[in-house]
Design a protein around this motif. Structure first.
Motif, PDB file in Angstrom:
ATOM      1  N   MET A   1       0.013   2.219  -4.114  1.00 47.39           N
ATOM      2  CA  MET A   1       0.480   2.195  -2.949  1.00 47.39           C
ATOM      3  C   MET A   1       0.063   2.848  -2.219  1.00 47.39           C
ATOM      4  SD  MET A   1       3.936   2.475  -3.061  1.00 47.39           S
ATOM      5  CE  MET A   1       4.918   2.940  -1.750  1.00 47.39           C
ATOM      6  N   SER A   2       0.061   2.474  -0.837  1.00 45.66           N
ATOM      7  CA  SER A   2      -0.662   2.595   0.792  1.00 45.66           C
ATOM      8  C   SER A   2      -1.758   3.984   0.339  1.00 45.66           C
ATOM      9  CB  SER A   2      -0.414   2.837   1.868  1.00 45.66           C
ATOM     10  OG  SER A   2       0.017   1.312   2.168  1.00 45.66           O
ATOM     11  N   ARG A   3      -2.740   4.095   0.846  1.00 47.21           N
ATOM     12  CA  ARG A   3      -4.140   5.035   0.331  1.00 47.21           C
ATOM     13  C   ARG A   3      -3.973   6.252   1.924  1.00 47.21           C
ATOM     14  NH1 ARG A   3      -7.579   2.858  -5.100  1.00 47.21           N
ATOM     15  NH2 ARG A   3      -5.992   3.648  -6.224  1.00 47.21           N
ATOM     16  N   ASP A   6      -6.527   4.681   4.320  1.00 45.58           N
ATOM     17  CA  ASP A   6      -5.769   2.857   5.162  1.00 45.58           C
ATOM     18  C   ASP A   6      -4.841   3.767   6.643  1.00 45.58           C
ATOM     19  OD1 ASP A   6      -5.115   0.579   6.007  1.00 45.58           O
ATOM     20  OD2 ASP A   6      -3.209   0.646   4.122  1.00 45.58           O
ATOM     21  N   VAL A   7      -5.208   4.089   7.129  1.00 43.23           N
ATOM     22  CA  VAL A   7      -5.248   5.141   8.418  1.00 43.23           C
ATOM     23  C   VAL A   7      -4.911   3.665   9.607  1.00 43.23           C
ATOM     24  CG1 VAL A   7      -5.322   7.298   7.708  1.00 43.23           C
ATOM     25  CG2 VAL A   7      -7.031   6.405   9.466  1.00 43.23           C
ATOM     26  N   GLY A   9      -4.729   1.928  12.788  1.00 48.14           N
ATOM     27  CA  GLY A   9      -3.902   1.988  14.431  1.00 48.14           C
ATOM     28  C   GLY A   9      -3.072   2.854  14.058  1.00 48.14           C
ATOM     29  N   GLN A  10      -3.060   3.812  13.049  1.00 50.07           N
ATOM     30  CA  GLN A  10      -2.599   5.415  12.747  1.00 50.07           C
ATOM     31  C   GLN A  10      -2.934   6.166  14.086  1.00 50.07           C
ATOM     32  OE1 GLN A  10      -1.012   6.252   9.016  1.00 50.07           O
ATOM     33  NE2 GLN A  10      -1.129   8.441   9.706  1.00 50.07           N
ATOM     34  N   ARG A  52     -15.634   1.891  -3.818  1.00 47.65           N
ATOM     35  CA  ARG A  52     -14.407   2.524  -2.536  1.00 47.65           C
ATOM     36  C   ARG A  52     -13.270   2.959  -3.670  1.00 47.65           C
ATOM     37  NH1 ARG A  52     -16.429  -3.128  -0.578  1.00 47.65           N
ATOM     38  NH2 ARG A  52     -17.617  -2.566   0.991  1.00 47.65           N
ATOM     39  N   ASP A  53     -12.734   2.474  -4.214  1.00 46.84           N
ATOM     40  CA  ASP A  53     -11.491   3.116  -5.587  1.00 46.84           C
ATOM     41  C   ASP A  53     -11.446   4.284  -5.412  1.00 46.84           C
ATOM     42  OD1 ASP A  53      -8.877   2.121  -6.466  1.00 46.84           O
ATOM     43  OD2 ASP A  53     -10.373   2.966  -8.867  1.00 46.84           O
ATOM     44  N   GLU A  56     -11.318   6.223  -2.389  1.00 44.76           N
ATOM     45  CA  GLU A  56      -9.337   6.268  -2.184  1.00 44.76           C
ATOM     46  C   GLU A  56      -8.403   7.123  -3.178  1.00 44.76           C
ATOM     47  OE1 GLU A  56      -8.463   2.486  -1.885  1.00 44.76           O
ATOM     48  OE2 GLU A  56      -9.749   1.915  -0.142  1.00 44.76           O
TER      49      GLU A  56
END
Lengths: 89, 94
Positions: A1-3, A6-7, A9-10, A52-53, A56
């Motif tokens: 699922m998106s973590r 991952d923002v 454009g938010q 990186r993982d 996240e």
């Protein structure tokens, strides 16, 4: 699922603060964290993508409360503990 | 051998993988245009998962219209994407 990371454009995070003549590090411990990660990746303890993982995988509330290099340190500790290279205390 | 050529229309697969991925959420399911191939690189998703011999794939720079992504803006947004993240858009637009 998106973590939580991952923002892109938010909205709601405010404007980016551009610091004039920004130094690479704002404290000595940040430089040490940067160097430590480089050494661990170059020596094959873990891969950059695994790092990186690990960043996240932080709990969203911890991730959002942490500074950039605090996230790095958290990920380094996570990976070293998972590999049995770092114990409690 | 790169599968996609510059100028081709592609769509980003609308996936939401469990682990690490280099597909930003804001381009998933969106259509873009291949700008160029950046060579072959080990798939980040498999590297992050600790796969011993991760597969290598072409990585493409893909351009998206900002208005398609966010409903406004006259500029383009470019994102580097591994081949398995994208699929060809059919001639009929499907």
């Amino acid at each position: 699922m998106s973590r939580v990371n991952d923002v892109g454009g938010q909205s709601g995070f405010g404007a980016l603060e551009i610091e004039a003549d920004e130094p690479p590090f704002h404290a000595d411990w940040e430089a040490r964290v940067f160097a430590l990660n480089s050494v661990l990746v170059r020596n094959g303890v873990y891969r950059l993508d695994e790092f990186r993982d690990a960043v996240e995988r932080m709990a969203p509330q911890e991730y959002l409360a942490a500074s950039y290099y605090e996230r790095w340190l958290h990920a380094i500790e996570t990976l070293l503990a998972e590999r049995g290279l770092l114990g409690d205390g | 051998m790169a599968e996609f050529r510059a100028g081709e229309r592609v769509r980003v697969r609308a996936v939401d993988p469990v682990g690490h991925t280099r597909v930003p959420r804001y381009v998933r399911g969106h259509r873009g245009r291949i700008v160029e191939c950046q060579g072959r690189w080990a798939l980040a998703d498999e590297c992050a998962a600790g796969v011993a011999e991760p597969r290598t794939e072409p990585v493409y720079t893909v351009a998206f219209a900002a208005a398609d992504l966010w409903g406004e803006g006259g500029h383009e947004v470019t994102v580097d994407l591994w081949e398995s993240y994208i699929e060809r858009v059919q001639e009929d637009g499907a």
